[in-house]
Design an enzyme around this catalytic site. Sequence first.
Site, short mmCIF file in Angstrom:
data_model
loop_
_atom_site.label_atom_id
_atom_site.label_comp_id
_atom_site.label_asym_id
_atom_site.label_seq_id
_atom_site.Cartn_x
_atom_site.Cartn_y
_atom_site.Cartn_z
N HIS A 33 0.82 -1.21 0.00
CA HIS A 33 0.00 0.00 0.00
C HIS A 33 0.86 1.27 0.00
O HIS A 33 0.35 2.36 -0.19
CB HIS A 33 -0.98 0.00 1.19
CG HIS A 33 -0.37 0.31 2.51
ND1 HIS A 33 0.00 -0.67 3.42
CD2 HIS A 33 -0.08 1.48 3.12
CE1 HIS A 33 0.47 -0.11 4.51
NE2 HIS A 33 0.45 1.20 4.36
N ASP A 89 0.28 -7.52 1.50
CA ASP A 89 0.63 -6.12 1.68
C ASP A 89 2.15 -5.94 1.73
O ASP A 89 2.69 -5.23 2.58
CB ASP A 89 -0.01 -5.54 2.94
CG ASP A 89 0.11 -4.01 3.00
OD1 ASP A 89 0.22 -3.40 1.91
OD2 ASP A 89 0.12 -3.45 4.10
N SER A 121 4.73 2.64 7.90
CA SER A 121 4.39 1.49 7.05
C SER A 121 5.55 1.12 6.15
O SER A 121 6.11 1.98 5.45
CB SER A 121 3.16 1.81 6.20
OG SER A 121 2.02 1.95 6.99
#
Length: 378
Positions: free
Chosen positions: A122, A153, A234
């Site tokens: 993402h 992911d 992230s």
Amino acid sequence: MKRRKIKKPKSNSKIMVITISILFFITIAGFYLFNLYINIDLGGNLGENQYTASKTTQQIEEKIQEDRNITDIIEEVSKSVVGISKLKENGNSIFVENNTQKLGLGTGIILSENGYILTNQHVAGGKYSMCYVTLENGKDYQATVVWSDIDLDLAIIKINAQGLAYAKLGDSNTVRIAQTVYAIGNPIGFEFKRTVTSGIISAVNRTIKIEEEEKSSYMEDLIQTDATINPGNSGGPLINTKGEVIGINSVKITSAEGIGFAIPINIIKPIIESFNKTGEFEEASIGIFSYDKEVVPYLDSKLEFDEGIYVAQVITNSPAEIGGIKQRDIIIKIDDISLNKMSELRQYIYTKKPGDEVTLLVKRNGINSPVKITLGKK
């Protein structure tokens, strides 16, 4: 008349000798008891205090050295942590209503000296998409996504660079609850680049439900930590006290504090190894969507099983469908390797190539049967 004999009193010198002897023994005994008292109650305590002081000082010095060591380790790992930016995501981001989504800000970790970098899907986007990488020294590079998996992911991107400092990978299968860990990333934006937070492993093998754009999906086998993870973190590394990457920070629970999750590093090791050795990875596919038994109650409350993974969907014309795999089957083994987690199946398939044959042990209606599958290309 007889003269009476008169007894003379004992000699004073004899009395004095006896008196002196008694006093001598009393003195010796008193001296001995005094010394014993000193050694035990005073000297002993004094010595113990000296030992305790010495021991405390040693412990302090060891703690200082430990702090220096972990500081050096984190500084070394930070050299391999990069910032990643791109245009707004196409809707696949698991972070809803987040400022960093507008710019696609995130973190990555360098895997090799020639520019392979691991991050979240993402953050980087799908395969062949472009993004921008900022190194620790401030240099910027354009990067290409060479591998990506939206379900995991995770993504691997490549920049054209050489001689880069890269991270060491640990063994995520050995992580234990309460183990100390550190998260490194770029929370909020690059002005807070390489922020380090610390915490512990709160749990392992966690499954969480992701709801996005009116769709639900599950992320399985995650490492839970209370080390602070913000959206900009992230794709950044979760490291142990040896400086080894044991996970990739991916998601946090926004409705609670101190609940973040990282994807175990072991699941992607075969892909990393392939890119480092050959510069490519040809991904094999079996053609199913499966879940761990912990997820099954959400999908089928009447189904119970003790081992294996649950087949939730079989892709049309996939190797699995051609081989006879059906929805609601339980896959117990692959090539005699027992399965209890979807990540175990993924990791094994990542070691194979399209065209390789595998044998599945499948339970259906209480009966175990072997099924041969020829893997396809994803």
